[in-house]
Scaffold this motif. Structure first.
Motif, PDB file in Angstrom:
ATOM      1  N   ARG A   1       0.842  -1.198   0.000  1.00 54.18           N
ATOM      2  CA  ARG A   1       0.000   0.000   0.000  1.00 54.18           C
ATOM      3  C   ARG A   1       0.877   1.247   0.000  1.00 54.18           C
ATOM      4  N   LEU A   2       0.992   1.866  -1.177  1.00 57.01           N
ATOM      5  CA  LEU A   2       1.694   3.133  -1.331  1.00 57.01           C
ATOM      6  C   LEU A   2       0.764   4.090  -2.060  1.00 57.01           C
ATOM      7  N   ARG A   3       0.990   5.372  -1.891  1.00 64.40           N
ATOM      8  CA  ARG A   3       0.162   6.351  -2.579  1.00 64.40           C
ATOM      9  C   ARG A   3       0.301   6.190  -4.090  1.00 64.40           C
ATOM     10  N   ASN A   4       1.534   6.060  -4.559  1.00 61.18           N
ATOM     11  CA  ASN A   4       1.810   5.827  -5.975  1.00 61.18           C
ATOM     12  C   ASN A   4       2.613   4.549  -6.098  1.00 61.18           C
ATOM     13  N   THR A   5       2.223   3.690  -7.018  1.00 64.68           N
ATOM     14  CA  THR A   5       3.022   2.501  -7.285  1.00 64.68           C
ATOM     15  C   THR A   5       4.088   2.887  -8.301  1.00 64.68           C
ATOM     16  N   PRO A   6       5.352   2.677  -7.962  1.00 63.49           N
ATOM     17  CA  PRO A   6       6.430   3.112  -8.862  1.00 63.49           C
ATOM     18  C   PRO A   6       6.440   2.336 -10.176  1.00 63.49           C
ATOM     19  N   GLU A   7       6.884   3.005 -11.229  1.00 61.38           N
ATOM     20  CA  GLU A   7       7.091   2.343 -12.508  1.00 61.38           C
ATOM     21  C   GLU A   7       8.342   1.472 -12.393  1.00 61.38           C
ATOM     22  N   ILE A   8       8.258   0.241 -12.864  1.00 59.65           N
ATOM     23  CA  ILE A   8       9.341  -0.731 -12.706  1.00 59.65           C
ATOM     24  C   ILE A   8      10.306  -0.632 -13.880  1.00 59.65           C
ATOM     25  N   LEU A   9      11.580  -0.429 -13.591  1.00 60.47           N
ATOM     26  CA  LEU A   9      12.640  -0.435 -14.593  1.00 60.47           C
ATOM     27  C   LEU A   9      13.597  -1.578 -14.231  1.00 60.47           C
ATOM     28  N   ILE A  10      13.710  -2.551 -15.111  1.00 56.46           N
ATOM     29  CA  ILE A  10      14.515  -3.731 -14.803  1.00 56.46           C
ATOM     30  C   ILE A  10      15.887  -3.592 -15.448  1.00 56.46           C
ATOM     31  N   GLU A  11      16.924  -3.760 -14.634  1.00 56.75           N
ATOM     32  CA  GLU A  11      18.316  -3.654 -15.075  1.00 56.75           C
ATOM     33  C   GLU A  11      19.049  -4.947 -14.740  1.00 56.75           C
ATOM     34  N   LEU A  12      20.023  -5.299 -15.558  1.00 56.91           N
ATOM     35  CA  LEU A  12      20.842  -6.484 -15.309  1.00 56.91           C
ATOM     36  C   LEU A  12      21.944  -6.139 -14.319  1.00 56.91           C
ATOM     37  N   ASP A  13      22.104  -6.952 -13.298  1.00 57.92           N
ATOM     38  CA  ASP A  13      23.139  -6.768 -12.277  1.00 57.92           C
ATOM     39  C   ASP A  13      24.203  -7.833 -12.491  1.00 57.92           C
ATOM     40  N   ASP A  14      25.372  -7.405 -12.922  1.00 56.01           N
ATOM     41  CA  ASP A  14      26.443  -8.362 -13.198  1.00 56.01           C
ATOM     42  C   ASP A  14      27.568  -8.281 -12.178  1.00 56.01           C
ATOM     43  N   THR A  15      27.271  -7.831 -10.967  1.00 57.24           N
ATOM     44  CA  THR A  15      28.324  -7.698  -9.956  1.00 57.24           C
ATOM     45  C   THR A  15      28.851  -9.056  -9.509  1.00 57.24           C
ATOM     46  N   ILE A  16      28.016 -10.088  -9.501  1.00 56.99           N
ATOM     47  CA  ILE A  16      28.477 -11.420  -9.100  1.00 56.99           C
ATOM     48  C   ILE A  16      29.480 -11.946 -10.120  1.00 56.99           C
ATOM     49  N   GLU A  17      29.156 -11.801 -11.421  1.00 53.77           N
ATOM     50  CA  GLU A  17      30.078 -12.236 -12.470  1.00 53.77           C
ATOM     51  C   GLU A  17      31.367 -11.431 -12.426  1.00 53.77           C
ATOM     52  N   HIS A  18      31.241 -10.136 -12.174  1.00 49.15           N
ATOM     53  CA  HIS A  18      32.430  -9.281 -12.088  1.00 49.15           C
ATOM     54  C   HIS A  18      33.307  -9.708 -10.908  1.00 49.15           C
ATOM     55  N   GLY A  19      32.694 -10.013  -9.781  1.00 47.94           N
ATOM     56  CA  GLY A  19      33.436 -10.484  -8.610  1.00 47.94           C
ATOM     57  C   GLY A  19      34.133 -11.814  -8.876  1.00 47.94           C
ATOM     58  N   MET A  20      33.450 -12.714  -9.598  1.00 53.06           N
ATOM     59  CA  MET A  20      34.066 -14.003  -9.943  1.00 53.06           C
ATOM     60  C   MET A  20      35.257 -13.805 -10.867  1.00 53.06           C
ATOM     61  N   HIS A  21      35.151 -12.849 -11.793  1.00 49.98           N
ATOM     62  CA  HIS A  21      36.260 -12.553 -12.706  1.00 49.98           C
ATOM     63  C   HIS A  21      37.462 -12.008 -11.927  1.00 49.98           C
ATOM     64  N   ILE A  22      37.230 -11.109 -10.998  1.00 52.77           N
ATOM     65  CA  ILE A  22      38.319 -10.560 -10.180  1.00 52.77           C
ATOM     66  C   ILE A  22      38.945 -11.657  -9.328  1.00 52.77           C
ATOM     67  N   ASP A  23      38.117 -12.540  -8.774  1.00 55.21           N
ATOM     68  CA  ASP A  23      38.621 -13.653  -7.981  1.00 55.21           C
ATOM     69  C   ASP A  23      39.511 -14.562  -8.824  1.00 55.21           C
ATOM     70  N   GLU A  24      39.112 -14.820 -10.059  1.00 49.97           N
ATOM     71  CA  GLU A  24      39.905 -15.652 -10.974  1.00 49.97           C
ATOM     72  C   GLU A  24      41.246 -14.980 -11.288  1.00 49.97           C
ATOM     73  N   LEU A  25      41.235 -13.675 -11.512  1.00 51.07           N
ATOM     74  CA  LEU A  25      42.483 -12.948 -11.774  1.00 51.07           C
ATOM     75  C   LEU A  25      43.415 -13.009 -10.565  1.00 51.07           C
ATOM     76  N   LEU A  26      42.868 -12.836  -9.369  1.00 50.92           N
ATOM     77  CA  LEU A  26      43.691 -12.907  -8.167  1.00 50.92           C
ATOM     78  C   LEU A  26      44.267 -14.309  -7.965  1.00 50.92           C
ATOM     79  N   ARG A  27      43.485 -15.332  -8.288  1.00 53.90           N
ATOM     80  CA  ARG A  27      43.959 -16.708  -8.170  1.00 53.90           C
ATOM     81  C   ARG A  27      45.115 -16.968  -9.142  1.00 53.90           C
ATOM     82  N   LYS A  28      45.002 -16.442 -10.372  1.00 54.74           N
ATOM     83  CA  LYS A  28      46.074 -16.610 -11.359  1.00 54.74           C
ATOM     84  C   LYS A  28      47.350 -15.910 -10.905  1.00 54.74           C
ATOM     85  N   ILE A  29      47.216 -14.710 -10.334  1.00 51.61           N
ATOM     86  CA  ILE A  29      48.384 -13.982  -9.836  1.00 51.61           C
ATOM     87  C   ILE A  29      49.039 -14.759  -8.700  1.00 51.61           C
TER      88      ILE A  29
END
Length: 116
Positions: free
Chosen positions: A84-112
């Protein structure tokens, strides 16, 4: 709007949108595993940016993201019924790739570490 209230609204929206995507959206294009990671609602409650993390191959991710974007109106209507809100917000869906980015950084650190 106070910081406490906006964080409560963000968290409640995240929970409800996650439940709606999991239980109510019946689009066959949603094949990847979907996780709602974060919701940012503007101060005037007119827009809600929904960040989703998708697990699967690239083709299924693209199809799932497109299906979620096309069902944004349905998700907004369902959120309006559940929160229950006065106005229901318009939904904008965005892709969140922070998990993939974190896995990539982890892989780089492991290689180093292996090189030393």
């Amino acid at each position: 709007m106070s910081k406490y209230r906006s964080s409560r609204i963000n968290e409640e929206m995240r929970k409800e949108i996650s439940n709606i995507i999991r239980n109510d959206v019946k689009d066959p294009r949603i094949t990847a595993m979907v996780s709602v990671t974060k919701v940012d609602v503007t101060k005037d409650l007119s827009y809600a940016k929904v960040f989703v993390s998708l697990y699967g191959d690239n083709k299924s991710k693209e199809e799932t993201l497109e299906a979620l974007k096309s069902s944004a109106g349905f998700i907004r209507r369902e959120v309006g019924h559940k929160i229950r809100l006065r106005n229901t917000p318009e939904i904008l869906i965005e892709l969140d790739d922070t998990i993939e980015h974190g896995m990539h950084i982890d892989e780089l650190l492991r290689k180093i570490k292996e090189q030393k």
